[in-house]
Design a protein around this motif. Structure first.
Motif, PDB file in Angstrom:
ATOM      1  N   GLY A  22     -16.724   1.896  -5.939  1.00  0.00           N
ATOM      2  CA  GLY A  22     -15.412   1.288  -6.103  1.00  0.00           C
ATOM      3  C   GLY A  22     -15.462  -0.225  -6.200  1.00  0.00           C
ATOM      4  O   GLY A  22     -16.383  -0.873  -5.706  1.00  0.00           O
ATOM      5  N   ASP A  23     -14.443  -0.773  -6.848  1.00  0.00           N
ATOM      6  CA  ASP A  23     -14.319  -2.219  -7.014  1.00  0.00           C
ATOM      7  C   ASP A  23     -13.570  -2.773  -5.803  1.00  0.00           C
ATOM      8  O   ASP A  23     -12.349  -2.624  -5.684  1.00  0.00           O
ATOM      9  CB  ASP A  23     -13.557  -2.513  -8.312  1.00  0.00           C
ATOM     10  N   VAL A  24     -14.293  -3.434  -4.889  1.00  0.00           N
ATOM     11  CA  VAL A  24     -13.685  -3.908  -3.647  1.00  0.00           C
ATOM     12  C   VAL A  24     -12.659  -5.005  -3.918  1.00  0.00           C
ATOM     13  O   VAL A  24     -11.690  -5.158  -3.175  1.00  0.00           O
ATOM     14  CB  VAL A  24     -14.771  -4.387  -2.660  1.00  0.00           C
ATOM     15  N   THR A  25     -12.826  -5.764  -4.985  1.00  0.00           N
ATOM     16  CA  THR A  25     -11.848  -6.797  -5.317  1.00  0.00           C
ATOM     17  C   THR A  25     -10.476  -6.181  -5.564  1.00  0.00           C
ATOM     18  O   THR A  25      -9.456  -6.704  -5.100  1.00  0.00           O
ATOM     19  CB  THR A  25     -12.296  -7.582  -6.560  1.00  0.00           C
ATOM     20  N   SER A  26     -10.444  -5.073  -6.294  1.00  0.00           N
ATOM     21  CA  SER A  26      -9.164  -4.415  -6.542  1.00  0.00           C
ATOM     22  C   SER A  26      -8.612  -3.815  -5.253  1.00  0.00           C
ATOM     23  O   SER A  26      -7.394  -3.767  -5.055  1.00  0.00           O
ATOM     24  CB  SER A  26      -9.312  -3.339  -7.613  1.00  0.00           C
ATOM     25  N   MET A  27      -9.502  -3.359  -4.357  1.00  0.00           N
ATOM     26  CA  MET A  27      -9.044  -2.876  -3.052  1.00  0.00           C
ATOM     27  C   MET A  27      -8.333  -3.986  -2.290  1.00  0.00           C
ATOM     28  O   MET A  27      -7.317  -3.766  -1.631  1.00  0.00           O
ATOM     29  CB  MET A  27     -10.221  -2.355  -2.223  1.00  0.00           C
ATOM     30  N   LYS A  28      -8.886  -5.213  -2.367  1.00  0.00           N
ATOM     31  CA  LYS A  28      -8.283  -6.352  -1.672  1.00  0.00           C
ATOM     32  C   LYS A  28      -6.865  -6.604  -2.167  1.00  0.00           C
ATOM     33  O   LYS A  28      -5.957  -6.872  -1.375  1.00  0.00           O
ATOM     34  CB  LYS A  28      -9.155  -7.587  -1.884  1.00  0.00           C
ATOM     35  N   ASN A  29      -6.660  -6.507  -3.470  1.00  0.00           N
ATOM     36  CA  ASN A  29      -5.317  -6.712  -4.017  1.00  0.00           C
ATOM     37  C   ASN A  29      -4.333  -5.688  -3.467  1.00  0.00           C
ATOM     38  O   ASN A  29      -3.184  -6.025  -3.157  1.00  0.00           O
ATOM     39  CB  ASN A  29      -5.362  -6.626  -5.544  1.00  0.00           C
ATOM     40  N   ARG A  30      -4.784  -4.457  -3.309  1.00  0.00           N
ATOM     41  CA  ARG A  30      -3.913  -3.411  -2.778  1.00  0.00           C
ATOM     42  C   ARG A  30      -3.628  -3.650  -1.299  1.00  0.00           C
ATOM     43  O   ARG A  30      -2.511  -3.440  -0.827  1.00  0.00           O
ATOM     44  CB  ARG A  30      -4.550  -2.041  -3.000  1.00  0.00           C
ATOM     45  N   VAL A  31      -4.644  -4.087  -0.566  1.00  0.00           N
ATOM     46  CA  VAL A  31      -4.464  -4.378   0.855  1.00  0.00           C
ATOM     47  C   VAL A  31      -3.413  -5.471   1.045  1.00  0.00           C
ATOM     48  O   VAL A  31      -2.519  -5.371   1.902  1.00  0.00           O
ATOM     49  CB  VAL A  31      -5.806  -4.785   1.495  1.00  0.00           C
ATOM     50  N   GLU A  32      -3.504  -6.533   0.248  1.00  0.00           N
ATOM     51  CA  GLU A  32      -2.557  -7.641   0.370  1.00  0.00           C
ATOM     52  C   GLU A  32      -1.136  -7.190   0.049  1.00  0.00           C
ATOM     53  O   GLU A  32      -0.174  -7.623   0.694  1.00  0.00           O
ATOM     54  CB  GLU A  32      -2.975  -8.787  -0.548  1.00  0.00           C
ATOM     55  N   ALA A  33      -0.995  -6.317  -0.938  1.00  0.00           N
ATOM     56  CA  ALA A  33       0.334  -5.804  -1.268  1.00  0.00           C
ATOM     57  C   ALA A  33       0.913  -5.013  -0.096  1.00  0.00           C
ATOM     58  O   ALA A  33       2.088  -5.180   0.261  1.00  0.00           O
ATOM     59  CB  ALA A  33       0.262  -4.935  -2.522  1.00  0.00           C
ATOM     60  N   CYS A  34       0.108  -4.164   0.504  1.00  0.00           N
ATOM     61  CA  CYS A  34       0.568  -3.365   1.645  1.00  0.00           C
ATOM     62  C   CYS A  34       0.944  -4.258   2.824  1.00  0.00           C
ATOM     63  O   CYS A  34       1.956  -4.035   3.501  1.00  0.00           O
ATOM     64  CB  CYS A  34      -0.497  -2.360   2.054  1.00  0.00           C
ATOM     65  N   ARG A  35       0.145  -5.293   3.073  1.00  0.00           N
ATOM     66  CA  ARG A  35       0.445  -6.209   4.182  1.00  0.00           C
ATOM     67  C   ARG A  35       1.746  -6.961   3.957  1.00  0.00           C
ATOM     68  O   ARG A  35       2.444  -7.315   4.901  1.00  0.00           O
ATOM     69  CB  ARG A  35      -0.708  -7.197   4.349  1.00  0.00           C
ATOM     70  N   ALA A  36       2.071  -7.203   2.692  1.00  0.00           N
ATOM     71  CA  ALA A  36       3.300  -7.918   2.368  1.00  0.00           C
ATOM     72  C   ALA A  36       4.501  -6.986   2.263  1.00  0.00           C
ATOM     73  O   ALA A  36       5.614  -7.425   1.955  1.00  0.00           O
ATOM     74  CB  ALA A  36       3.127  -8.672   1.050  1.00  0.00           C
ATOM     75  N   GLY A  37       4.274  -5.701   2.532  1.00  0.00           N
ATOM     76  CA  GLY A  37       5.364  -4.738   2.467  1.00  0.00           C
ATOM     77  C   GLY A  37       5.749  -4.343   1.057  1.00  0.00           C
ATOM     78  O   GLY A  37       6.829  -3.802   0.828  1.00  0.00           O
ATOM     79  N   ARG A  38       4.853  -4.605   0.095  1.00  0.00           N
ATOM     80  CA  ARG A  38       5.114  -4.259  -1.294  1.00  0.00           C
ATOM     81  C   ARG A  38       4.272  -3.055  -1.702  1.00  0.00           C
ATOM     82  O   ARG A  38       3.188  -2.848  -1.173  1.00  0.00           O
ATOM     83  CB  ARG A  38       4.763  -5.431  -2.222  1.00  0.00           C
ATOM     84  N   GLU A  39       4.783  -2.308  -2.643  1.00  0.00           N
ATOM     85  CA  GLU A  39       3.977  -1.252  -3.229  1.00  0.00           C
ATOM     86  C   GLU A  39       3.023  -1.881  -4.236  1.00  0.00           C
ATOM     87  O   GLU A  39       3.417  -2.758  -5.005  1.00  0.00           O
ATOM     88  CB  GLU A  39       4.853  -0.207  -3.921  1.00  0.00           C
ATOM     89  N   PRO A  40       1.755  -1.452  -4.259  1.00  0.00           N
ATOM     90  CA  PRO A  40       0.826  -1.975  -5.267  1.00  0.00           C
ATOM     91  C   PRO A  40       1.321  -1.657  -6.674  1.00  0.00           C
ATOM     92  O   PRO A  40       2.168  -0.775  -6.874  1.00  0.00           O
ATOM     93  CB  PRO A  40      -0.477  -1.225  -4.959  1.00  0.00           C
ATOM     94  N   GLU A  41       0.810  -2.422  -7.655  1.00  0.00           N
ATOM     95  CA  GLU A  41       1.244  -2.226  -9.034  1.00  0.00           C
ATOM     96  C   GLU A  41       0.991  -0.806  -9.515  1.00  0.00           C
ATOM     97  O   GLU A  41       1.781  -0.249 -10.277  1.00  0.00           O
ATOM     98  CB  GLU A  41       0.527  -3.222  -9.956  1.00  0.00           C
TER      99      GLU A  41
END
Length: 269
Positions: free
Chosen positions: A66-85
């Motif tokens: 897996g691409d950990v960079t893309s995982m980071k983007n999803r983690v940040e979205a969840c922390r901000a209370g947003r659904e990932p793209e």
């Protein structure tokens, strides 16, 4: 990088070599990479000149998972209370489709494993009909390292080969093992010294390309019926587990620790 460049296909004497070509990310299975690989597999399946498919990673590395960079983007979205793209479910089914495409391809598929195979890279290798590796290739089911569970069918394909005790060991501890050990356990077909691997892959591919294609198709279909009748259902359960786990604090901590090159501190949340 354009999707068409992420997987480069060459065809010679009935053998299509599909090169995973994102060496800066160790040929990780990003969503664009997965889509490009599915497209290349589909083309190879339709091409009557192709009788065998070989999967290989660029610059002597098979696939880092897996691409950990893309995982980071999803983690940040969840922390901000947003659904990932894009949803975890959608992303994983894109990755799952690669494995389903390999198993459905009515032609033999060979994994040429140089360097390392990790996480989803191991799942991809398991899906192939043959997997030949360097003796010292570095392999790992890396899912627990980022606080996730096996995906891309690994939970279906690996335990019957490993047995429950060794599967639990490799899945839970995330410890590395060599190509030599993988062959001893029945995870892959065979191992070779680095300088002999290319010749071994070439010899097998040419032998299969000269063989009875219709027989191979029925053999592969029989293996699918016998060993993998629950592959799709197993993948669906993996997807549901991943959707839950990607929303946890432990997953976020694991991704942060990986990128910061430190040991994660898990809290069970």
């Amino acid at each position: 990088m354009e999707n068409a460049q992420l997987v480069q296909t060459t065809v010679e004497e009935g053998v299509a070599t599909l090169l995973l070509n994102d060496p800066e990310k160790l040929n990780a299975l990003s969503i664009p990479m997965a889509r490009a690989l599915s497209a290349a597999l589909g083309q190879a399946g339709r091409d009557p000149a192709v009788r065998v498919v070989v999967l290989r990673g660029a610059q002597g590395r098979f696939c880092a998972g897996g691409d950990v960079t893309s995982m980071k983007n999803r983690v940040e979205a969840c922390r901000a209370g947003r659904e990932p793209e894009t949803s975890t479910r959608d992303n994983l089914w894109t990755l799952n489709q690669v494995v389903l495409d390999v198993r459905a391809l009515p032609k033999p598929v060979i994994a040429w494993i140089e360097g390392a195979a990790a996480g989803g890279g191991m799942s991809l290798a398991l899906a192939c009909d043959f997997a030949l590796a360097e003796e010292d290739a570095k392999m790992v089911f890396a899912f627990s390292g980022v606080a996730l569970a096996p995906d891309m069918g690994a939970s279906v394909m690996a335990p019957p080969r490993l047995g429950p005790a060794r599967a639990a060991d490799l899945f839970m501890t995330g410890r590395r093992f060599t190509g030599r050990e993988a062959a001893q356990w029945g995870l892959i077909t065979s191992v070779w010294p680095r300088e002999e691997l290319a010749g071994a892959v070439d010899q097998l591919a040419r032998r299969l390309a000269a063989g009875p294609a219709l027989s191979y198709r029925e053999i592969k279909a029989g293996i699918n019926r016998t060993l993998y009748p629950g592959l799709y259902a197993g993948m669906a359960q993996e997807v549901e587990a991943a959707d839950r786990l990607t929303r946890t604090a432990d997953h976020g901590e694991a991704v942060d620790a990986f990128l910061e090159k430190r040991r994660p501190v898990f809290t069970g949340r």
